[in-house]
Design an enzyme around this catalytic site. Structure first.
Site, PDB file in Angstrom:
ATOM      1  N   ARG A  67     -10.745 -11.013   1.522  1.00 43.80           N
ATOM      2  CA  ARG A  67     -11.592 -12.116   0.752  1.00 43.80           C
ATOM      3  C   ARG A  67     -11.032 -13.470   1.068  1.00 43.80           C
ATOM      4  O   ARG A  67     -11.722 -14.425   1.032  1.00 43.80           O
ATOM      5  CB  ARG A  67     -12.016 -11.637  -0.524  1.00 43.80           C
ATOM      6  CG  ARG A  67     -11.004 -11.512  -1.405  1.00 43.80           C
ATOM      7  CD  ARG A  67     -11.016 -10.848  -2.599  1.00 43.80           C
ATOM      8  NE  ARG A  67     -11.181  -9.364  -2.460  1.00 43.80           N
ATOM      9  CZ  ARG A  67     -11.630  -8.484  -3.356  1.00 43.80           C
ATOM     10  NH1 ARG A  67     -11.807  -8.868  -4.641  1.00 43.80           N
ATOM     11  NH2 ARG A  67     -11.346  -7.344  -3.089  1.00 43.80           N
ATOM     12  N   LYS A  97       0.896  -1.133  -0.010  1.00 43.15           N
ATOM     13  CA  LYS A  97       0.077   0.217   0.043  1.00 43.15           C
ATOM     14  C   LYS A  97       0.848   1.394  -0.043  1.00 43.15           C
ATOM     15  O   LYS A  97       2.142   1.390   0.245  1.00 43.15           O
ATOM     16  CB  LYS A  97      -0.967  -0.003   1.123  1.00 43.15           C
ATOM     17  CG  LYS A  97      -2.027  -0.744   1.256  1.00 43.15           C
ATOM     18  CD  LYS A  97      -2.767  -0.775   2.446  1.00 43.15           C
ATOM     19  CE  LYS A  97      -4.012  -1.578   2.623  1.00 43.15           C
ATOM     20  NZ  LYS A  97      -5.063  -1.476   1.318  1.00 43.15           N
TER      21      LYS A  97
HETATM   22  N1  BES Z   1      -8.369  -3.355   4.336  1.00 38.92           N
HETATM   23  C1  BES Z   1      -8.377  -3.130   2.856  1.00 38.92           C
HETATM   24  C2  BES Z   1      -9.657  -2.355   2.541  1.00 38.92           C
HETATM   25  C3  BES Z   1      -9.920  -1.063   2.940  1.00 38.92           C
HETATM   26  C4  BES Z   1      -9.186   0.184   2.340  1.00 38.92           C
HETATM   27  C5  BES Z   1     -10.382  -0.598   4.431  1.00 38.92           C
HETATM   28  C6  BES Z   1      -9.476   1.523   2.783  1.00 38.92           C
HETATM   29  C7  BES Z   1     -10.207   0.640   4.655  1.00 38.92           C
HETATM   30  C8  BES Z   1     -10.159   1.726   4.018  1.00 38.92           C
HETATM   31  C9  BES Z   1      -8.422  -4.152   1.907  1.00 38.92           C
HETATM   32  O1  BES Z   1      -7.687  -5.231   2.493  1.00 38.92           O
HETATM   33  C10 BES Z   1      -7.886  -3.823   0.627  1.00 38.92           C
HETATM   34  O2  BES Z   1      -6.748  -3.637   0.567  1.00 38.92           O
HETATM   35  N2  BES Z   1      -8.655  -3.772  -0.375  1.00 38.92           N
HETATM   36  C11 BES Z   1      -8.196  -3.543  -1.809  1.00 38.92           C
HETATM   37  C12 BES Z   1      -8.621  -4.407  -2.877  1.00 38.92           C
HETATM   38  C13 BES Z   1      -8.290  -4.336  -4.135  1.00 38.92           C
HETATM   39  C14 BES Z   1      -6.772  -4.621  -4.304  1.00 38.92           C
HETATM   40  C15 BES Z   1      -8.934  -5.099  -5.133  1.00 38.92           C
HETATM   41  C16 BES Z   1      -8.723  -2.057  -1.873  1.00 38.92           C
HETATM   42  O3  BES Z   1      -9.715  -1.710  -1.397  1.00 38.92           O
HETATM   43  O4  BES Z   1      -8.033  -1.512  -2.512  1.00 38.92           O
HETATM   44 MN    MN Z   2      -5.631  -5.183   1.821  1.00 38.35          MN
END
Ligand code: BES
Ligand code: MN
Ligand code: ZN
Length: 496
Positions: free
Chosen positions: A353, A279
Site C-alpha cells: 500500500r 516474515k
Molecule cells: N505481499 C504481502 C501479501 C501476501 C500475503 C500476498 C500472502 C500473498 C500471500 C503483503 O505485502 C503483506 O505482507 N501484507 C501483510 C499486511 C499486514 C502486515 C497488515 C499481510 O497480509 O500479512
Molecule cells: Mn508485505
C-alpha cells in the site's frame, strides 16, 4: 499456432482429431451423436462399456475412427447436464487440450456443443479456444539445465461449430484470445522468475522490450532521483533498505487525444521479506510473486496496443524490494507521501500500500475515467476468498460491477468486498495523518481503505490478487490471473 474456425459438416473437417463432449448421464452432444452415427456406433459402444464416465476432467482418446475425415476423436466429460454452463464447457475443453498435448496429434477441431448462445456467443467461443490452447501449452520458463521436455505437437486448432453468419465474430474472438494467452504468458514468465533475476530493472526492460517497434506504445522509467523529485516519500521509504535500485515504470498505449484514459497501477515488489517486520521463513520464497500485479499491468498495456484498442491505457508500476537492513524503515517511522499526507509505518510488511499510494497519486495527472490497481496485497484476502475469486474493492459500485462482469465473461472471477467509511477508523494514528495498518479485523478492506485516501475524486477500484495470482505447493507457479479479467475489461471499455 494456427487458429481458425470450422463451419461445414463434422464428417469433413480436415483435422487429425475431433474433440467431442459427453455428459455424465452418458448422453452425447449433437456433434458426438453425428460422429457416432458416421462411425457405426463406435462412441456409443465405448460408453456402454463404461470406458468414460462423463465427469469433467475425464477424457478418452478414440483411434481408428471411420466415417469422418478425422481418424481420431477425443471424448471429454461435460459433467451433469443440469450444471452445463460456460465454466463447465471451458473446463472440459481444458481437459481435452491437456490430453491432446500429451499425444503427437498436430491438429484438432473443437466440436463440443456450447451451453447456449447466450452463455457463450461466437466471439467467446473463439476467444476461449485460443486462450485455453495458449494456457494449456504454456511451459514454465524454468532455469533447469539439460534438455527441455519436448513441446506438444499441436499446431492447428479449429473452433466450432460456427454458422457462416458468426464466422467474423468467432475469428475476432480467436485473435483476441491469442492476445489474452500472450498477456497471460508475459505475466507468468515474469512472475515465475526468481527475485535475483526478476529485479525492478528487469521488469523495466521487459516493458521496454514489449513496446519496442510498437508505434502506439511509450515507456518511461523513473529512477531514484526522479522518485525524489516526485516526492514519493512512501515508495522511497520501502526501497531504502534495499541495494537493488527501485524503478517506477510508465507504459502508455495512446489511442487518441479524445479517447478516455484508463490507468492501471501495479504492485511490483520483486521480493517481500516483510522488512524489519520480518516474515516467517515458511514459504517465504513465494514472495517472489509479489510483483504479479506489475506483470499483469505491463501485459495488459501490451495487449491494448496489440489489439489497437480505442482507449488510452496507462500502466504505472512501482517496483522495488522490501528488505531489512541497517538503512531499512522501522516500525513507528513517519513518512510523507506524494499526496502530502503523512503515514505512520506501524508494520513494514504492509509495504504494498505504501508503494501503491504514491503511484495512485501519480495517476491523477492523466485525469483517468477509471483507475484500477492490481496487487498481491493482503494475506487477509486469501483467508476471505481463497484462490477462487480476486477481491474487488472500489469507491464506485458501477466500476466494481463492470470489473466483476468482465471476470465472469473471462472466467477469471472477482468478488466485491465493501469499503464503507467505518473501516478507515481502524487506520487512526496518534502521530501522523493515519497508519499503514488497521489491525487484525477485515485486513483486506482496511488495506483498501488506506488506498482510498489517495484516490478521492477518481473512479477507483482495487484488485487484491494475493490468492489468485499464483499457486503454492507441488504445482507452484504463476496462474496468469487476472490478465484475462483485465483484458476483458479493456476490450469492453473500448467497444469490442
Ligand atoms: N505481499 C504481502 C501479501 C501476501 C500475503 C500476498 C500472502 C500473498 C500471500 C503483503 O505485502 C503483506 O505482507 N501484507 C501483510 C499486511 C499486514 C502486515 C497488515 C499481510 O497480509 O500479512
Ligand atoms: Mn508485505
Ligand atoms: Zn507484499
Amino acid at each position: 499456432m494456427h487458429f481458425d474456425i470450422w463451419t461445414t459438416g463434422i464428417a469433413t473437417v480436415p483435422v487429425e482429431c475431433l474433440i467431442l463432449g459427453v455428459f455424465e448421464e452418458g448422453e452425447l452432444t449433437e456433434e458426438a451423436r453425428a460422429v457416432d452415427a458416421a462411425s457405426g456406433g463406435r462412441i456409443g459402444a465405448l460408453l456402454a462399456r463404461g470406458d468414460l464416465s462423463g465427469k469433467i476432467g475425464e477424457t478418452l482418446l478414440v483411434t481408428d475412427l471411420t466415417g469422418t475425415k478425422a481418424t481420431r476423436a477425443l471424448l471429454t466429460g461435460l459433467g451433469p447436464k443440469k450444471n452445463f454452463a460456460r465454466r463447465a464447457w471451458r473446463r472440459a475443453l481444458s481437459a481435452a487440450l491437456t490430453a491432446v498435448a500429451r499425444t503427437r496429434i498436430a491438429s484438432v477441431a473443437l466440436a463440443v456443443t456450447r451451453p447456449g448462445a447466450k452463455e457463450l456467443d461466437d466471439y467467446y467461443l473463439g476467444r476461449a479456444a485460443a486462450e485455453l490452447t495458449g494456457a494449456t501449452l504454456y511451459q514454465v520458463n524454468d532455469l533447469k539445465t539439460g534438455k527441455k521436455p519436448k513441446a506438444a505437437a499441436l499446431d492447428t486448432v479449429l473452433a466450432g461449430p460456427v454458422r457462416r453468419a458468426g464466422a467474423a465474430a468467432a475469428r475476432r474472438g480467436l485473435a483476441h484470445g491469442s492476445a489474452v494467452a500472450y498477456a497471460m504468458r508475459v505475466q507468468r514468465d515474469m512472475a515465475n522468475l526468481p527475485s535475483n533475476v526478476c529485479t525492478p530493472s528487469y521488469i523495466a526492460e521487459q516493458a521496454r522490450a514489449i513496446a519496442k517497434g510498437v508505434p502506439t506504445l511509450k515507456v518511461q522509467v523513473l529512477d531514484h532521483a526522479a522518485l525524489k523529485r516526485e516526492k514519493m516519500g512512501c515508495f522511497l521509504a520501502v526501497t531504502q533498505g534495499s541495494e537493488e535500485p527501485a524503478k517506477f515504470i510508465i507504459m502508455e498505449h495512446r489511442h487518441s487525444k479524445s479517447a478516455a484514459t484508463v490507468v492501471l497501477v501495479g504492485k511490483g515488489i520483486t521480493f517481500d521479506t516483510g522488512g524489519i517486520s520480518l516474515k516467517d521463513p515458511g514459504a517465504m520464497d513465494e514472495m517472489k510473486y509479489d510483483m504479479s500485479g506489475a506483470a499483469a499491468v505491463i501485459a495488459a498495456v501490451g495487449l491494448a496496443a496489440e489489439l489497437r484498442l480505442r482507449l488510452n491505457v496507462v500502466g504505472l508500476v512501482a517496483s522495488c524490494e522490501n528488505m531489512p537492513s541497517g538503512k531499512a524503515i522501522k516500525p513507528g517511522d513517519i513518512v510523507t507521501s506524494a499526496s502530502g499526507q503523512t503515514v505512520e509505518i506501524l508494520n513494514t510488511d504492509a509495504e504494498g500500500r505504501l508503494i501503491l499510494c504514491d503511484a495512485l497519486h501519480y495517476a491523477r495527472r492523466y485525469k483517468p475515467a477509471a483507475v484500477i490497481d492490481i496487487a498481491t496485497l493482503t494475506g487477509a484476502c486469501v483467508i476471505a476468498l481463497g484462490a477462487h475469486h480476486t477481491g474487488v474493492m472500489s469507491n464506485d459500485d458501477a466500476l466494481a460491477r463492470e470489473i466483476i462482469s468482465a471476470g465472469l465473461r473471462a472466467d477469471d472471477r472477482a468478488w466485491q468486498l465493501p469499503v464503507t467509511e467505518e473501516y478507515a477508523e481502524q487506520l487512526k494514528s496518534n502521530f501522523a495523518d493515519f497508519a499503514n495498518i488497521g489491525g487484525r479485523e477485515a485486513g483486506a478492506i482496511t488495506a483498501a481503505a488506506y488506498l482510498a485516501k489517495f484516490t478521492q475524486g477518481m473512479k477507483w477500484a482495487h484488485l487484491d490478487i494475493a490468492g489468485t495470482a499464483y499457486v503454492g505447493g507441488a504445482h507452484k507457479g504463476s496462474t496468469g490471473r487476472p490478465s484475462p479479467l483485465l483484458a476483458d475489461f479493456l476490450i469492453h471499455r473500448a467497444g469490442r
